[in-house]
Design an enzyme around this catalytic site. Sequence first.
Site, short mmCIF file in Angstrom:
data_model
loop_
_atom_site.label_atom_id
_atom_site.label_comp_id
_atom_site.label_asym_id
_atom_site.label_seq_id
_atom_site.Cartn_x
_atom_site.Cartn_y
_atom_site.Cartn_z
N ALA A 39 0.55 -1.51 -0.36
CA ALA A 39 -0.11 -0.42 0.17
C ALA A 39 1.17 1.11 0.09
CB ALA A 39 -0.83 0.00 1.26
N SER A 40 0.75 2.12 0.84
CA SER A 40 1.36 3.34 0.73
C SER A 40 3.01 3.45 1.21
CB SER A 40 0.61 4.76 1.73
OG SER A 40 -0.29 5.03 1.13
#
Length: 426
Positions: A113-114
């Site tokens: 993800a981020s």
Amino acid sequence: MTADRFSRRDFGRLAGFAGAAAVLPARPGTARATVRTGATLPAGDSGLWRVTGPMLRGLEDFDDTVRAFMQERSIPCGSLAVARGGRLLLARGYSWGARATRDTGPASLFRTASVSKPVTAAAVLRLIQDGRLRPSDRMTDLLKVGAPADPRLAEVTVARLLRHLGGWDREVSGDPMFNDAAIATALGRPLPIGQDDIVRYVTARPLDHAPGTAFAYSNYGYLLLGRIIEKVTGRPYAAYVRDAVLAPLGITRMRLGRTLLPAAGEVPYYSQYKGTTVMDPSGAQVAAPYGTFNQENNAFNCGWLATAVDLVRLARVYDGVTPVLSAASVAQALAVPETGAARGRYYACGWHVRRTDRGPVTWHSGSLPGTHTLLVRRFDGLTWAVMFDQRDDPSGEPYRDIDTALHDTADDMPDWPSGDVTGTRL
């Protein structure tokens, strides 16, 4: 440790040696074994708790912390790596319950993800260090984005993109990286959309803030940084990142993930929710991790697959001791941005930064349907990465609690073991 935090010592110590593996049943007693006040295991879930991977003796509290966290949320797969002063102390995979159909190991791949943002930032910083890019370079001079609706777009620089100061605010106008259906409708085209469509859509809309005046977290800004990497190097984003950032660190497993096609060794993802697919115009309802967002479009901001060990190794780039970035480049990357620091906190280039009396803490978290990740660098030389294949469940327990839990575990350590498990087969 306050009473409302994880009761790690309620659990017996797990076996912990380099190369050891532990297989333990759920806590003895009823099928609703309590793991924290107010939290219980679901009735009927009598699956085994399984741990694999090397760990130096004395770090058993980390296993206990992850066990408590995963069991009270019924998370099937998790992984944790801990390093100190560049030495890898722990590299574990955790499996819980009937849904964990295979053992999770330290070599299991998870969507980051981020936590992909420090990866993209490192690649951009390397281009700056090599003189191929400048922080002051304007995005509109580097990329062909079409005629902008807002003339202030010309004030968006590489430095501002890295620090989320480009002027887009998802709290005001939504996140274009996760708004596929609306973009397809606005552009009069069927799903799925591509990155070019997203850029065209956003360029035709006004900015929410003047560039450089307000921090607003922007996945879209990191899409633009990935496209800048491709423009400057003339190479695919992933190829440049592998050669310039990952290979010098000995990282070979990381790769870009796919929406519907798992990689070899990648964990499955779980969510209690379903949603409408954005991968075709059928309107079909799908499991949230598999088609409610387009992983390929989010490659530069949320796209990497990695192991927890990979992320701990990646974090060394920002210590200024690897061939990737010099100490001077790291100091520039972690400097206070033009908007300043609010209560000692700010967003640097790919990292959140918190100044404390004992020194700085830098971190990045990541969250997607089916994914929760966290990478932390501390003032005392500690680095850890923790990854889960779920971010929501009926318990309603917050997943961000793993941050405090791991800091507590580290702070409670009376002594740190010497040694290094890097050479252990993962």
